[in-house]
Motif scaffolding. Structure first.
Motif, PDB file in Angstrom:
ATOM      1  N   VAL A   8       0.841  -1.200   0.000  1.00 44.57           N
ATOM      2  CA  VAL A   8       0.000   0.000   0.000  1.00 44.57           C
ATOM      3  C   VAL A   8       0.875   1.250   0.000  1.00 44.57           C
ATOM      4  CG1 VAL A   8      -1.734   1.313   1.275  1.00 44.57           C
ATOM      5  CG2 VAL A   8      -1.939  -1.171   1.107  1.00 44.57           C
ATOM      6  N   ALA A   9       1.953   1.235   0.799  1.00 45.93           N
ATOM      7  CA  ALA A   9       2.849   2.399   0.849  1.00 45.93           C
ATOM      8  C   ALA A   9       3.458   2.696  -0.523  1.00 45.93           C
ATOM      9  CB  ALA A   9       3.952   2.162   1.880  1.00 45.93           C
ATOM     10  N   ILE A  10       3.832   1.650  -1.237  1.00 48.47           N
ATOM     11  CA  ILE A  10       4.388   1.856  -2.584  1.00 48.47           C
ATOM     12  C   ILE A  10       3.324   2.452  -3.503  1.00 48.47           C
ATOM     13  CG2 ILE A  10       5.343   0.712  -4.621  1.00 48.47           C
ATOM     14  CD1 ILE A  10       6.447  -1.441  -2.714  1.00 48.47           C
ATOM     15  N   HIS A  11       2.117   1.886  -3.446  1.00 50.09           N
ATOM     16  CA  HIS A  11       1.039   2.398  -4.298  1.00 50.09           C
ATOM     17  C   HIS A  11       0.777   3.875  -4.013  1.00 50.09           C
ATOM     18  CE1 HIS A  11      -2.670   2.330  -6.682  1.00 50.09           C
ATOM     19  NE2 HIS A  11      -3.250   2.953  -5.664  1.00 50.09           N
ATOM     20  N   LEU A  12       0.840   4.265  -2.740  1.00 49.81           N
ATOM     21  CA  LEU A  12       0.598   5.663  -2.385  1.00 49.81           C
ATOM     22  C   LEU A  12       1.655   6.593  -2.972  1.00 49.81           C
ATOM     23  CD1 LEU A  12      -0.476   5.326   1.367  1.00 49.81           C
ATOM     24  CD2 LEU A  12      -1.935   5.496  -0.662  1.00 49.81           C
ATOM     25  N   GLU A  13       2.885   6.081  -3.126  1.00 45.31           N
ATOM     26  CA  GLU A  13       3.924   6.879  -3.779  1.00 45.31           C
ATOM     27  C   GLU A  13       3.568   7.165  -5.236  1.00 45.31           C
ATOM     28  OE1 GLU A  13       8.045   5.633  -3.417  1.00 45.31           O
ATOM     29  OE2 GLU A  13       7.507   4.351  -1.723  1.00 45.31           O
ATOM     30  N   MET A  14       2.792   6.283  -5.829  1.00 41.48           N
ATOM     31  CA  MET A  14       2.540   6.342  -7.267  1.00 41.48           C
ATOM     32  C   MET A  14       1.160   6.879  -7.619  1.00 41.48           C
ATOM     33  SD  MET A  14       4.172   2.551  -8.042  1.00 41.48           S
ATOM     34  CE  MET A  14       4.550   2.776  -9.788  1.00 41.48           C
ATOM     35  N   CYS A  15       0.255   6.953  -6.632  1.00 34.30           N
ATOM     36  CA  CYS A  15      -1.146   7.275  -6.909  1.00 34.30           C
ATOM     37  C   CYS A  15      -1.609   8.460  -6.061  1.00 34.30           C
ATOM     38  CB  CYS A  15      -2.020   6.045  -6.633  1.00 34.30           C
ATOM     39  SG  CYS A  15      -3.786   6.337  -6.872  1.00 34.30           S
ATOM     40  N   GLU A  16      -1.805   9.593  -6.676  1.00 35.05           N
ATOM     41  CA  GLU A  16      -2.262  10.788  -5.959  1.00 35.05           C
ATOM     42  C   GLU A  16      -3.658  10.600  -5.392  1.00 35.05           C
ATOM     43  OE1 GLU A  16      -1.971  14.210  -8.421  1.00 35.05           O
ATOM     44  OE2 GLU A  16       0.208  14.080  -8.682  1.00 35.05           O
ATOM     45  N   CYS A  17      -4.502   9.868  -6.100  1.00 36.48           N
ATOM     46  CA  CYS A  17      -5.884   9.657  -5.653  1.00 36.48           C
ATOM     47  C   CYS A  17      -5.919   8.938  -4.311  1.00 36.48           C
ATOM     48  CB  CYS A  17      -6.640   8.863  -6.720  1.00 36.48           C
ATOM     49  SG  CYS A  17      -8.301   8.348  -6.240  1.00 36.48           S
ATOM     50  N   CYS A  18      -5.213   7.811  -4.201  1.00 38.73           N
ATOM     51  CA  CYS A  18      -5.221   7.054  -2.950  1.00 38.73           C
ATOM     52  C   CYS A  18      -4.441   7.775  -1.852  1.00 38.73           C
ATOM     53  CB  CYS A  18      -4.657   5.651  -3.184  1.00 38.73           C
ATOM     54  SG  CYS A  18      -5.766   4.578  -4.134  1.00 38.73           S
ATOM     55  N   HIS A  19      -3.414   8.516  -2.242  1.00 37.36           N
ATOM     56  CA  HIS A  19      -2.667   9.299  -1.259  1.00 37.36           C
ATOM     57  C   HIS A  19      -3.585  10.322  -0.588  1.00 37.36           C
ATOM     58  CE1 HIS A  19       0.251  12.393   0.140  1.00 37.36           C
ATOM     59  NE2 HIS A  19       0.948  11.311   0.467  1.00 37.36           N
ATOM     60  N   ALA A  20      -4.439  10.952  -1.374  1.00 37.47           N
ATOM     61  CA  ALA A  20      -5.389  11.927  -0.812  1.00 37.47           C
ATOM     62  C   ALA A  20      -6.395  11.233   0.095  1.00 37.47           C
ATOM     63  CB  ALA A  20      -6.106  12.658  -1.944  1.00 37.47           C
ATOM     64  N   LYS A  21      -6.863  10.036  -0.293  1.00 39.94           N
ATOM     65  CA  LYS A  21      -7.797   9.283   0.558  1.00 39.94           C
ATOM     66  C   LYS A  21      -7.170   8.978   1.912  1.00 39.94           C
ATOM     67  CE  LYS A  21     -10.764   6.690  -2.658  1.00 39.94           C
ATOM     68  NZ  LYS A  21     -11.160   5.312  -3.064  1.00 39.94           N
ATOM     69  N   VAL A  22      -5.910   8.553   1.897  1.00 38.31           N
ATOM     70  CA  VAL A  22      -5.234   8.184   3.141  1.00 38.31           C
ATOM     71  C   VAL A  22      -5.043   9.411   4.033  1.00 38.31           C
ATOM     72  CG1 VAL A  22      -2.979   7.472   4.048  1.00 38.31           C
ATOM     73  CG2 VAL A  22      -4.137   6.071   2.339  1.00 38.31           C
ATOM     74  N   LYS A  23      -4.726  10.547   3.461  1.00 39.36           N
ATOM     75  CA  LYS A  23      -4.593  11.764   4.267  1.00 39.36           C
ATOM     76  C   LYS A  23      -5.909  12.095   4.964  1.00 39.36           C
ATOM     77  CE  LYS A  23      -2.235  15.309   3.017  1.00 39.36           C
ATOM     78  NZ  LYS A  23      -1.711  16.505   2.282  1.00 39.36           N
ATOM     79  N   ARG A  24      -7.026  11.915   4.243  1.00 42.88           N
ATOM     80  CA  ARG A  24      -8.331  12.182   4.861  1.00 42.88           C
ATOM     81  C   ARG A  24      -8.621  11.179   5.983  1.00 42.88           C
ATOM     82  NH1 ARG A  24      -9.811  13.097  -0.632  1.00 42.88           N
ATOM     83  NH2 ARG A  24     -10.773  11.032  -0.787  1.00 42.88           N
ATOM     84  N   LEU A  25      -8.314   9.903   5.734  1.00 41.66           N
ATOM     85  CA  LEU A  25      -8.559   8.880   6.754  1.00 41.66           C
ATOM     86  C   LEU A  25      -7.710   9.133   7.998  1.00 41.66           C
ATOM     87  CD1 LEU A  25      -8.689   5.665   4.519  1.00 41.66           C
ATOM     88  CD2 LEU A  25     -10.568   6.568   5.906  1.00 41.66           C
ATOM     89  N   GLU A  26      -6.451   9.506   7.808  1.00 42.78           N
ATOM     90  CA  GLU A  26      -5.579   9.775   8.947  1.00 42.78           C
ATOM     91  C   GLU A  26      -6.068  10.986   9.742  1.00 42.78           C
ATOM     92  OE1 GLU A  26      -1.336   8.004   7.281  1.00 42.78           O
ATOM     93  OE2 GLU A  26      -1.834  10.106   6.942  1.00 42.78           O
ATOM     94  N   ALA A  27      -6.570  12.005   9.049  1.00 44.58           N
ATOM     95  CA  ALA A  27      -7.109  13.180   9.741  1.00 44.58           C
ATOM     96  C   ALA A  27      -8.351  12.804  10.544  1.00 44.58           C
ATOM     97  CB  ALA A  27      -7.441  14.267   8.729  1.00 44.58           C
ATOM     98  N   GLN A  28      -9.210  11.955   9.966  1.00 51.18           N
ATOM     99  CA  GLN A  28     -10.413  11.501  10.679  1.00 51.18           C
ATOM    100  C   GLN A  28     -10.028  10.690  11.921  1.00 51.18           C
ATOM    101  OE1 GLN A  28     -12.661   9.356   7.731  1.00 51.18           O
ATOM    102  NE2 GLN A  28     -13.015  11.178   6.476  1.00 51.18           N
ATOM    103  N   ASN A  29      -9.041   9.821  11.788  1.00 48.78           N
ATOM    104  CA  ASN A  29      -8.592   9.025  12.931  1.00 48.78           C
ATOM    105  C   ASN A  29      -8.067   9.916  14.045  1.00 48.78           C
ATOM    106  OD1 ASN A  29      -9.251   6.682  11.581  1.00 48.78           O
ATOM    107  ND2 ASN A  29      -7.148   6.183  10.980  1.00 48.78           N
TER     108      ASN A  29
END
Length: 220
Positions: free
Chosen positions: A27-48
């Motif tokens: 998943v970490a590698i994919h986030l390096e390559m995918c802006e869409c999923c990187h943005a999703k993860v930032k939102r999830l981390e903020a919610q957490n």
């Protein structure tokens, strides 16, 4: 353009630090390559973070073990700031013809020498992760993996190059999760490098490749 992504459930597990190491790396590698999923993860981390800090301090303390409280206290009482180191790019040379720069998430994880069988080469990633096996898998130009299905699951993250199968064409960053419901024959015109995680042996369906099935559990 990346068309295949981790599920929302997998991204949530990544943010909760509840994934096995090999899947977390994927998943970490994919986030390096995918802006869409990187943005999703930032939102999830903020919610957490909001959920945690919205609780009274007493509730937070009750959820933390004594060891966690001790560790947290040691961290917060120290005002020193660690130096941030730069991760040096790491390149793997499979043959004189093929070399690739590894993603940041793999740069500091050891891997074995590539073992080659025809146009297919594999290097084990040095992660102790129970029954899960993670590897770098290279297919040279014009190569293919014979038709197979899966006795467990197979995660394939395309790092570089291209390949296709019965379901379509894939580009760098595509994240594919397959299990016993799927069978396919990956083939590449120009060559590709993938990060793979499997939980059990592949099962080959046709021709001479079926001879590998009796020893599949030893080589997966």
């Amino acid at each position: 353009m990346i068309k295949h992504h981790p599920s929302d459930a997998l991204l949530a597990q990544y943010c909760n630090a509840s994934l096995p190491a090999s899947l977390s790396v994927a998943v970490a590698i994919h986030l390096e390559m995918c802006e869409c999923c990187h943005a999703k993860v930032k939102r999830l981390e903020a919610q957490n973070a909001e959920l945690i800090f919205a609780q009274p301090q007493s509730a937070i303390d009750e959820e933390l073990s004594a060891d966690a409280m001790s560790l947290l206290a040691a961290i917060t009482e120290n005002d020193d700031v660690d130096d941030v180191y730069e991760v040096q790019p790491q390149t793997v040379a499979i043959t004189k013809q093929y070399s690739y720069q590894l993603p940041r998430a793999l740069a500091r994880i050891p891997h074995s020498k590539f073992m080659q069988l025809g146009k297919i080469s594999r290097s084990r990633i040095g992660l102790e992760d129970g029954a899960l096996r993670s590897s770098l898998l290279h297919i040279a130009a014009g190569g293919e993996i014979p038709e197979h299905t899966h006795t467990g699951f197979e995660l394939t993250l395309l790092l570089d190059g291209e390949f296709s199968d019965e379901e379509g064409d894939y580009v760098a960053g595509d994240f594919m999760w397959l299990d016993g419901r799927h069978q396919h024959t990956p083939i590449t015109k120009d060559g590709c490098l993938c990060y793979t995680v499997v939980s059990s042996a592949l099962h080959f369906n046709k021709g001479l490749s079926k001879l590998l099935n009796p020893i599949g559990s030893l080589i997966y």
